[in-house]
Scaffold this active site. Structure first.
Site, PDB file in Angstrom:
ATOM      1  N   LYS A   1       0.867  -1.177   0.000  1.00  0.00           N
ATOM      2  CA  LYS A   1       0.000   0.000   0.000  1.00  0.00           C
ATOM      3  C   LYS A   1       0.901   1.223   0.000  1.00  0.00           C
ATOM      4  O   LYS A   1       1.687   1.439   0.911  1.00  0.00           O
ATOM      5  CB  LYS A   1      -0.893  -0.001   1.236  1.00  0.00           C
ATOM      6  CG  LYS A   1      -1.766   1.240   1.314  1.00  0.00           C
ATOM      7  CD  LYS A   1      -2.755   1.159   2.449  1.00  0.00           C
ATOM      8  CE  LYS A   1      -3.588   2.428   2.515  1.00  0.00           C
ATOM      9  NZ  LYS A   1      -4.585   2.360   3.574  1.00  0.00           N
TER      10      LYS A   1
ATOM     11  N   LYS B   1      -2.115  -1.529  -3.867  1.00  0.00           N
ATOM     12  CA  LYS B   1      -2.984  -0.346  -3.863  1.00  0.00           C
ATOM     13  C   LYS B   1      -2.141   0.902  -3.992  1.00  0.00           C
ATOM     14  O   LYS B   1      -1.149   1.025  -3.261  1.00  0.00           O
ATOM     15  CB  LYS B   1      -3.730  -0.344  -2.536  1.00  0.00           C
ATOM     16  CG  LYS B   1      -4.586   0.855  -2.279  1.00  0.00           C
ATOM     17  CD  LYS B   1      -5.167   0.751  -0.901  1.00  0.00           C
ATOM     18  CE  LYS B   1      -5.977   1.993  -0.620  1.00  0.00           C
ATOM     19  NZ  LYS B   1      -6.502   2.002   0.710  1.00  0.00           N
TER      20      LYS B   1
HETATM   21  C1  PBG Z   1      -7.261   3.640   5.401  1.00  0.00           C
HETATM   22  C2  PBG Z   1      -7.640   3.419   3.988  1.00  0.00           C
HETATM   23  C3  PBG Z   1      -7.468   4.358   2.965  1.00  0.00           C
HETATM   24  C4  PBG Z   1      -8.038   3.812   1.801  1.00  0.00           C
HETATM   25  C5  PBG Z   1      -8.526   2.551   2.132  1.00  0.00           C
HETATM   26  N1  PBG Z   1      -8.262   2.315   3.498  1.00  0.00           N
HETATM   27  C6  PBG Z   1      -6.923   5.733   3.009  1.00  0.00           C
HETATM   28  C7  PBG Z   1      -5.578   5.976   3.515  1.00  0.00           C
HETATM   29  O1  PBG Z   1      -4.748   5.087   3.680  1.00  0.00           O
HETATM   30  O2  PBG Z   1      -5.311   7.145   3.791  1.00  0.00           O
HETATM   31  C8  PBG Z   1      -8.093   4.522   0.477  1.00  0.00           C
HETATM   32  C9  PBG Z   1      -9.094   4.056  -0.505  1.00  0.00           C
HETATM   33  C10 PBG Z   1      -9.347   4.973  -1.648  1.00  0.00           C
HETATM   34  O3  PBG Z   1      -8.682   6.009  -1.844  1.00  0.00           O
HETATM   35  O4  PBG Z   1     -10.278   4.653  -2.412  1.00  0.00           O
HETATM   36  N2  PBG Z   1      -6.712   2.668   6.137  1.00  0.00           N
END
Ligand code: PBG
Length: 327
Positions: free
Chosen positions: A197, A250
């Site tokens: 991520k 992601k």
């Molecule tokens: C938080 C989380 C995020 C997303 C999914 N889970 C945001 C972040 O890490 O700040 C982002 C999903 C998206 O942008 O569609 N744990």
């Protein structure tokens, strides 16, 4: 003469030689929910809604009827319930456990996935517990956070979640969550780990949807540097060794090389998350009439699958499932 065009000559031939087939069975629909009884359109994500509990159940049912096997839940938590340790995340009467129970009661065959991270619950807006040192620097504590993530995963499992998806990027959390689940008898609850991520600007619209942006600082000490791909291989090997059942990359569309590398590295199923910023780019260009929405969305999802993701988290899941229906 060798003529590759012969294999592209007619729709019938093209359909036989097609290498990547997209299906609603590949999709996971992210759903936003809140405590209100009204549904609220999300300003930062046109076409996406934050649902009441009742509407959430209806929306998930519609998606499931279109052949989408799973949803993943993202709650907006009231400001008054946020705290530095985010302890609302493991309240058995909290919004997410109630939503899981309602979804499983109404749609027993729907797979319910939950996000495990503190950001919706944490008054600092970080995925973990924040410590401020005397010189004012912020540190996101790893091991203290992992303990609470285990409580959160257990709370979701008790409510009936099929899969918990830690999105926090703390070290060692997959082993810890696996051990916690097993010790309580939840040996059948799966872990979908957010393995790679990235600290991406493409999450902006999502943080608007949940009011979950960090109050201070950024997430670069735990989410990955967008410049790195070998590090994704390292995270893959660790998550596999720690006992994850499925791995996620992601964002998705601009990280196709990462998806391909993770696919090559592991035998586990690979998921990819087409995030809010990717959704917004495709949606806004289509709304302006600049791109053909159906064509661009199906092409983007096909590319994510071609790169190696068999599961795709996408806000377009319902629309794409309708487009893919045999006519
Ligand atoms: C938080 C989380 C995020 C997303 C999914 N889970 C945001 C972040 O890490 O700040 C982002 C999903 C998206 O942008 O569609 N744990």
């Amino acid at each position: 003469m060798l003529r590759p065009r012969r294999n592209r000559r007619t729709p019938a031939i093209r359909s036989m030689v097609r290498e990547t087939m997209l299906s609603p069975a590949n999709f996971i629909l992210p759903l936003f929910l809140h405590e209100d009884v009204e549904d609220t359109p999300i300003a930062s994500m046109p076409g996406v809604t934050r649902w009441s509990l009742e509407s959430l159940v209806r929306e998930a049912g519609e998606a499931h009827a279109l052949g989408i096997p799973a949803v993943v839940l993202f709650p907006k938590i009231e400001e008054a319930l946020k705290s530095p340790d985010g302890k609302e995340c493991h309240n058995d009467d909290g919004l997410v456990p109630r939503a899981i129970r309602a979804l499983k009661a109404a749609h027993p065959s729907l797979c319910v996935i939950t996000d495990v991270a503190l950001d919706p619950y944490n008054s600092d807006g970080h995925d973990g517990i924040v410590k401020r040192s005397e010189n004012g620097d912020l540190t996101v504590l790893n091991d203290e956070t992992v303990e609470i993530l285990c409580e959160q995963a257990l709370c979701h499992a008790r409510a009936g979640a099929d899969i918990v998806a830690p999105s926090d990027m703390m070290d060692g959390r997959v082993t810890a969550i696996r051990d916690a689940l097993d010790a309580e008898g939840f040996t059948d609850v799966s872990i979908l780990s957010y393995t790679a991520k990235y600290a991406s600007a493409f999450y902006g619209p999502f943080r608007g949807a949940l009011d979950s942006a960090p109050k201070e600082g950024d997430k670069k000490t735990y989410q990955m540097d967008p410049a790195n791909v070998r590090e994704a291989v390292r995270e893959t090997l660790l998550d596999e060794a720690e006992g994850a059942d499925m791995l996620m990359v992601k964002p998705a569309g601009i990280y196709l090389d990462v998806i391909a590398r993770v696919r090559e590295t592991t035998t586990l199923p690979v998921a990819a998350y087409q995030v809010s910023g990717e959704y917004l780019m495709l949606k806004s260009a289509s709304a302006a009439g600049w791109l053909d929405e159906r064509a661009i969305v199906l092409e983007s999802l096909t590319a994510i699958k071609r790169a190696g993701a068999s599961m795709i988290l996408t806000y377009f899941a319902k629309q794409a499932a309708v487009w893919l229906r045999p006519s």
